[in-house]
Design a protein around this motif. Structure first.
Motif, PDB file in Angstrom:
ATOM      1  N   GLN A 277       0.835  -1.206   0.000  1.00  0.00           N
ATOM      2  CA  GLN A 277       0.000   0.000   0.000  1.00  0.00           C
ATOM      3  C   GLN A 277       0.865   1.249   0.000  1.00  0.00           C
ATOM      4  OE1 GLN A 277      -2.799   0.143   3.220  1.00  0.00           O
ATOM      5  NE2 GLN A 277      -3.629   2.134   2.625  1.00  0.00           N
ATOM      6  N   ALA A 278       1.930   1.228   0.786  1.00  0.00           N
ATOM      7  CA  ALA A 278       2.844   2.373   0.808  1.00  0.00           C
ATOM      8  C   ALA A 278       3.553   2.529  -0.534  1.00  0.00           C
ATOM      9  CB  ALA A 278       3.858   2.201   1.935  1.00  0.00           C
ATOM     10  N   ALA A 279       3.972   1.418  -1.125  1.00  0.00           N
ATOM     11  CA  ALA A 279       4.730   1.483  -2.376  1.00  0.00           C
ATOM     12  C   ALA A 279       3.888   2.007  -3.532  1.00  0.00           C
ATOM     13  CB  ALA A 279       5.284   0.101  -2.712  1.00  0.00           C
ATOM     14  N   ARG A 280       2.589   1.728  -3.531  1.00  0.00           N
ATOM     15  CA  ARG A 280       1.736   2.097  -4.662  1.00  0.00           C
ATOM     16  C   ARG A 280       1.638   3.606  -4.854  1.00  0.00           C
ATOM     17  NH1 ARG A 280      -1.482  -2.458  -2.797  1.00  0.00           N
ATOM     18  NH2 ARG A 280      -1.324  -4.139  -4.381  1.00  0.00           N
ATOM     19  N   SER A 281       1.947   4.378  -3.842  1.00  0.00           N
ATOM     20  CA  SER A 281       1.861   5.831  -3.983  1.00  0.00           C
ATOM     21  C   SER A 281       2.987   6.393  -4.849  1.00  0.00           C
ATOM     22  CB  SER A 281       1.900   6.504  -2.600  1.00  0.00           C
ATOM     23  OG  SER A 281       3.135   6.245  -1.952  1.00  0.00           O
ATOM     24  N   ALA A 282       4.022   5.586  -5.148  1.00  0.00           N
ATOM     25  CA  ALA A 282       5.126   6.107  -5.953  1.00  0.00           C
ATOM     26  C   ALA A 282       5.695   5.097  -6.951  1.00  0.00           C
ATOM     27  CB  ALA A 282       6.253   6.604  -5.041  1.00  0.00           C
ATOM     28  N   PHE A 283       5.168   3.866  -6.975  1.00  0.00           N
ATOM     29  CA  PHE A 283       5.666   2.846  -7.893  1.00  0.00           C
ATOM     30  C   PHE A 283       4.512   2.180  -8.624  1.00  0.00           C
ATOM     31  CE2 PHE A 283       9.096   3.140  -4.802  1.00  0.00           C
ATOM     32  CZ  PHE A 283      10.248   2.991  -5.573  1.00  0.00           C
ATOM     33  N   LEU A 284       4.809   1.648  -9.793  1.00  0.00           N
ATOM     34  CA  LEU A 284       3.901   0.725 -10.450  1.00  0.00           C
ATOM     35  C   LEU A 284       4.128  -0.638  -9.798  1.00  0.00           C
ATOM     36  CD1 LEU A 284       1.924  -0.076 -12.727  1.00  0.00           C
ATOM     37  CD2 LEU A 284       3.922  -0.451 -14.196  1.00  0.00           C
ATOM     38  N   VAL A 285       3.057  -1.205  -9.228  1.00  0.00           N
ATOM     39  CA  VAL A 285       3.162  -2.467  -8.491  1.00  0.00           C
ATOM     40  C   VAL A 285       2.385  -3.540  -9.246  1.00  0.00           C
ATOM     41  CG1 VAL A 285       2.693  -3.667  -6.324  1.00  0.00           C
ATOM     42  CG2 VAL A 285       3.401  -1.250  -6.294  1.00  0.00           C
ATOM     43  N   ARG A 286       3.076  -4.629  -9.597  1.00  0.00           N
ATOM     44  CA  ARG A 286       2.444  -5.721 -10.340  1.00  0.00           C
ATOM     45  C   ARG A 286       2.743  -7.051  -9.671  1.00  0.00           C
ATOM     46  NH1 ARG A 286       5.268  -4.751 -15.945  1.00  0.00           N
ATOM     47  NH2 ARG A 286       6.799  -3.763 -14.556  1.00  0.00           N
ATOM     48  N   PRO A 287       1.725  -7.874  -9.401  1.00  0.00           N
ATOM     49  CA  PRO A 287       1.994  -9.222  -8.883  1.00  0.00           C
ATOM     50  C   PRO A 287       2.651 -10.059  -9.972  1.00  0.00           C
ATOM     51  CG  PRO A 287      -0.332  -8.964  -9.392  1.00  0.00           C
ATOM     52  CD  PRO A 287       0.284  -7.615  -9.575  1.00  0.00           C
ATOM     53  N   VAL A 288       3.578 -10.921  -9.567  1.00  0.00           N
ATOM     54  CA  VAL A 288       4.263 -11.788 -10.518  1.00  0.00           C
ATOM     55  C   VAL A 288       4.299 -13.205  -9.965  1.00  0.00           C
ATOM     56  CG1 VAL A 288       5.684 -10.006 -11.605  1.00  0.00           C
ATOM     57  CG2 VAL A 288       6.480 -11.100  -9.511  1.00  0.00           C
ATOM     58  N   ARG A 289       4.216 -14.174 -10.883  1.00  0.00           N
ATOM     59  CA  ARG A 289       4.384 -15.576 -10.514  1.00  0.00           C
ATOM     60  C   ARG A 289       5.875 -15.849 -10.547  1.00  0.00           C
ATOM     61  NH1 ARG A 289      -0.150 -18.854 -10.997  1.00  0.00           N
ATOM     62  NH2 ARG A 289       1.180 -20.629 -11.537  1.00  0.00           N
ATOM     63  N   VAL A 308      11.833  -6.281  -6.307  1.00  0.00           N
ATOM     64  CA  VAL A 308      10.824  -7.292  -6.005  1.00  0.00           C
ATOM     65  C   VAL A 308      10.544  -7.224  -4.513  1.00  0.00           C
ATOM     66  CG1 VAL A 308      10.340  -9.760  -5.824  1.00  0.00           C
ATOM     67  CG2 VAL A 308      11.341  -8.834  -7.932  1.00  0.00           C
ATOM     68  N   LEU A 309       9.267  -7.138  -4.166  1.00  0.00           N
ATOM     69  CA  LEU A 309       8.846  -7.099  -2.764  1.00  0.00           C
ATOM     70  C   LEU A 309       8.104  -8.398  -2.463  1.00  0.00           C
ATOM     71  CD1 LEU A 309       9.059  -4.898  -0.523  1.00  0.00           C
ATOM     72  CD2 LEU A 309       6.717  -4.256  -1.070  1.00  0.00           C
ATOM     73  N   THR A 310       8.517  -9.095  -1.401  1.00  0.00           N
ATOM     74  CA  THR A 310       7.905 -10.389  -1.111  1.00  0.00           C
ATOM     75  C   THR A 310       7.956 -10.706   0.370  1.00  0.00           C
ATOM     76  OG1 THR A 310       7.991 -12.769  -1.609  1.00  0.00           O
ATOM     77  CG2 THR A 310      10.091 -11.610  -1.500  1.00  0.00           C
ATOM     78  N   ASP A 311       6.987 -11.499   0.809  1.00  0.00           N
ATOM     79  CA  ASP A 311       7.027 -12.075   2.149  1.00  0.00           C
ATOM     80  C   ASP A 311       7.404 -13.548   2.087  1.00  0.00           C
ATOM     81  OD1 ASP A 311       4.763 -13.133   1.011  1.00  0.00           O
ATOM     82  OD2 ASP A 311       3.388 -12.471   2.592  1.00  0.00           O
ATOM     83  N   GLY A 312       7.776 -14.001   0.903  1.00  0.00           N
ATOM     84  CA  GLY A 312       8.126 -15.397   0.691  1.00  0.00           C
ATOM     85  C   GLY A 312       6.979 -16.224   0.131  1.00  0.00           C
ATOM     86  N   GLU A 313       5.779 -15.680   0.167  1.00  0.00           N
ATOM     87  CA  GLU A 313       4.609 -16.376  -0.357  1.00  0.00           C
ATOM     88  C   GLU A 313       4.059 -15.680  -1.598  1.00  0.00           C
ATOM     89  OE1 GLU A 313       3.777 -19.217   0.846  1.00  0.00           O
ATOM     90  OE2 GLU A 313       5.177 -19.109   2.527  1.00  0.00           O
ATOM     91  N   SER A 314       3.991 -14.353  -1.536  1.00  0.00           N
ATOM     92  CA  SER A 314       3.470 -13.549  -2.633  1.00  0.00           C
ATOM     93  C   SER A 314       4.584 -12.626  -3.124  1.00  0.00           C
ATOM     94  CB  SER A 314       2.266 -12.729  -2.150  1.00  0.00           C
ATOM     95  OG  SER A 314       1.746 -11.936  -3.182  1.00  0.00           O
ATOM     96  N   TRP A 315       4.670 -12.468  -4.468  1.00  0.00           N
ATOM     97  CA  TRP A 315       5.773 -11.717  -5.072  1.00  0.00           C
ATOM     98  C   TRP A 315       5.215 -10.577  -5.908  1.00  0.00           C
ATOM     99  CZ3 TRP A 315      10.747 -14.003  -4.249  1.00  0.00           C
ATOM    100  CH2 TRP A 315      10.696 -15.265  -3.653  1.00  0.00           C
ATOM    101  N   HIS A 316       5.851  -9.403  -5.793  1.00  0.00           N
ATOM    102  CA  HIS A 316       5.385  -8.233  -6.531  1.00  0.00           C
ATOM    103  C   HIS A 316       6.577  -7.473  -7.096  1.00  0.00           C
ATOM    104  CE1 HIS A 316       1.918  -9.225  -4.029  1.00  0.00           C
ATOM    105  NE2 HIS A 316       1.176  -8.519  -4.872  1.00  0.00           N
ATOM    106  N   LEU A 317       6.439  -7.037  -8.358  1.00  0.00           N
ATOM    107  CA  LEU A 317       7.467  -6.249  -9.025  1.00  0.00           C
ATOM    108  C   LEU A 317       7.134  -4.772  -8.876  1.00  0.00           C
ATOM    109  CD1 LEU A 317      10.009  -6.195 -10.882  1.00  0.00           C
ATOM    110  CD2 LEU A 317       8.413  -6.147 -12.824  1.00  0.00           C
TER     111      LEU A 317
END
Length: 458
Positions: A277-289, A308-317
């Motif tokens: 949520q914080a990142a979306r204010s300044a980045f394009l955030v896309r989920p990736v497999r 790439v931002l991840t908690d180890g389960e879900s990955w986002h570029l």
């Protein structure tokens, strides 16, 4: 008693001195694999325990001594005692004559080649040995305590210079001969070492490197601790001595230089949804497999800043940082840094994503480090946090930032491969005079000191 040698003159450029290396007595490559270790900052608690089990004389007992009985602080005095004991028992030996050491690391088809010696410490404002990263006070204090207790350098700092020229010819001619020492680490990197003592060869190296500067590729905290140790010795009235130099591995940039990899960030105690949520204010955030093994390929394919931002389960570029947000960072910087520094991925990660958007200050408790993707993701899972996975900074950008007098955020780069700890070590006592010839660690009064045979580079 021999008079102390004058300290290196940093105004004349790099000063690289031959030294009497402390080494394990055995030359058996399989035994050496169990006695040596990776660099200290790549070893966690489990890794230290595994190395201790491998061999009772593993060098990890010197570089990461066990905590004392009173608490969690490392027992640096124990490291000093162990060092003395191993020397007395013949586990360790010291080379009779000083040398520079040609050191080659082979990682697959890549070759990293350079010279190990003792480099004269230069003042932070002198354009001789240039840092490229900030340091944290905790690790500096830790390494300072170790060097003050042991009076030794167990691991060379890694310095990168422009390279090329006749000194390269000297190195290449040596590596055609059988090495004095050869072993392969558990990571598959082969290490080979040759002693270089021929006066003509040393003179060629000196002439070729005259006037050059070098950038610290690895060892910022150790170098800072050596400067502090030197200043304390001078303040105590000790004058010139071996504390004016540091064990260093000098390698060229280019074909036979080290590679640069990223060091990733881990933010403990924050859930992925909040971070996104914080990142979306300044980045394009896309989920990736994605999986951990594919992260570097994805990031390398991006032409501009991406994480790439991840908690180890879900990955986002995270990509395409908002120009207005970048402008705000530039404005807040108020001209303190160059456009090149402000455009580095690691700078944007710290200044924009971590500090401005997520609101987290950079310290070694709130921003953890992961030296590879797998380690960073595991740390994020363990701490109920998120990993910020970065692209590597190019070697050219690192050198340019350093030569501009700027410093990247702490632990921004991982230069690989790293020298194997324990193959070449240095004790102050072997470079000092002693009233009793032949006592442990003493230098024979009839033999020139290492400082007397120093090679001045510049």
């Amino acid at each position: 008693m021999r008079r102390a040698s004058p300290p290196p003159n940093p105004s004349s450029g790099l000063v690289l001195s031959p030294f009497r290396a402390v080494r394990y007595t055995t030359r058996d490559p399989f035994v050496l694999a169990g006695l040596t270790s990776p660099a200290y900052d790549l070893i966690d608690r489990e890794g230290r325990e595994a190395l201790e089990r491998t061999d009772p004389h593993n060098v990890v007992r010197l570089i990461l001594p066990r905590p004392d009985r009173a608490g969690d602080d490392a027992d640096y005095g124990r490291a000093a005692s162990v060092l003395g004991q191993w020397r007395a028992e013949g586990v360790l030996t010291v080379d009779r004559d000083p040398a520079l050491y040609v050191y080659e690391m082979a990682d697959g088809s890549a070759r990293t080649r350079g010279l190990v010696g003792t480099v004269g410490l230069s003042e932070p404002d002198a354009p001789v040995i240039l840092p490229h990263e900030d340091v944290m006070p905790g690790p500096v204090a830790d390494r300072l305590a170790l060097v003050e207790a042991t009076q030794a350098n167990f691991e060379p700092i890694v310095l990168v210079h422009d390279g090329g020229g006749p000194s390269s010819d000297v190195v290449y001619s040596v590596v055609d001969a059988a090495p004095d020492l050869s072993m392969t680490g558990s990571d598959g990197v082969r290490h080979r070492i040759w002693a270089l003592r021929d006066p003509d060869d040393l003179a060629i190296v000196a002439a070729d490197l005259r006037g050059q500067s070098a950038v610290i590729a690895d060892g910022h905290h150790r170098y800072a601790s050596y400067l502090r140790n030197r200043d304390r010795r001078r303040a105590a009235g000790d004058g010139a001595g071996p504390w004016d130099r540091a064990l260093a591995y000098l390698v060229p940039a280019g074909a036979h230089g080290p590679r640069v990899e990223a060091i990733h960030r881990v933010l403990p105690g924050i859930d992925l949804g909040t971070a996104l949520q914080a990142a979306r204010s300044a980045f394009l955030v896309r989920p990736v497999r994605l999986h951990a093994g594919a992260v570097e390929g994805l990031l390398d394919a991006q032409s501009r800043t991406a994480f790439v931002l991840t908690d180890g389960e879900s990955w986002h570029l995270l990509s395409d940082p908002d120009p207005d947000a970048l402008t705000a960072i530039t404005r807040a910087d108020d001209g303190r840094h160059s456009t090149q520094w402000l455009g580095l991925d690691v700078t944007i990660a710290h200044q924009l994503l971590i500090a401005a958007l997520i609101g987290r200050a950079d310290d070694d408790e709130r921003v953890l480090l992961g030296h590879d993707v797998t380690t960073a993701v595991a740390s994020a899972r363990r701490t109920a946090g998120v990993a910020v996975l970065l692209r590597a900074t190019s070697a050219e950008s690192v050198l340019a930032v350093a030569r501009n007098g700027e410093r990247m955020p702490r632990k921004s780069t991982l230069f690989v491969p790293k020298p194997r700890t324990g193959l070449l070590m240095r004790c102050y006592a072997d470079e000092r005079w002693d009233d009793v010839a032949g006592s442990p660690g003493s230098v024979d009064a009839a033999r020139p000191s290492v400082a007397d045979t120093a090679v001045e580079l510049g």
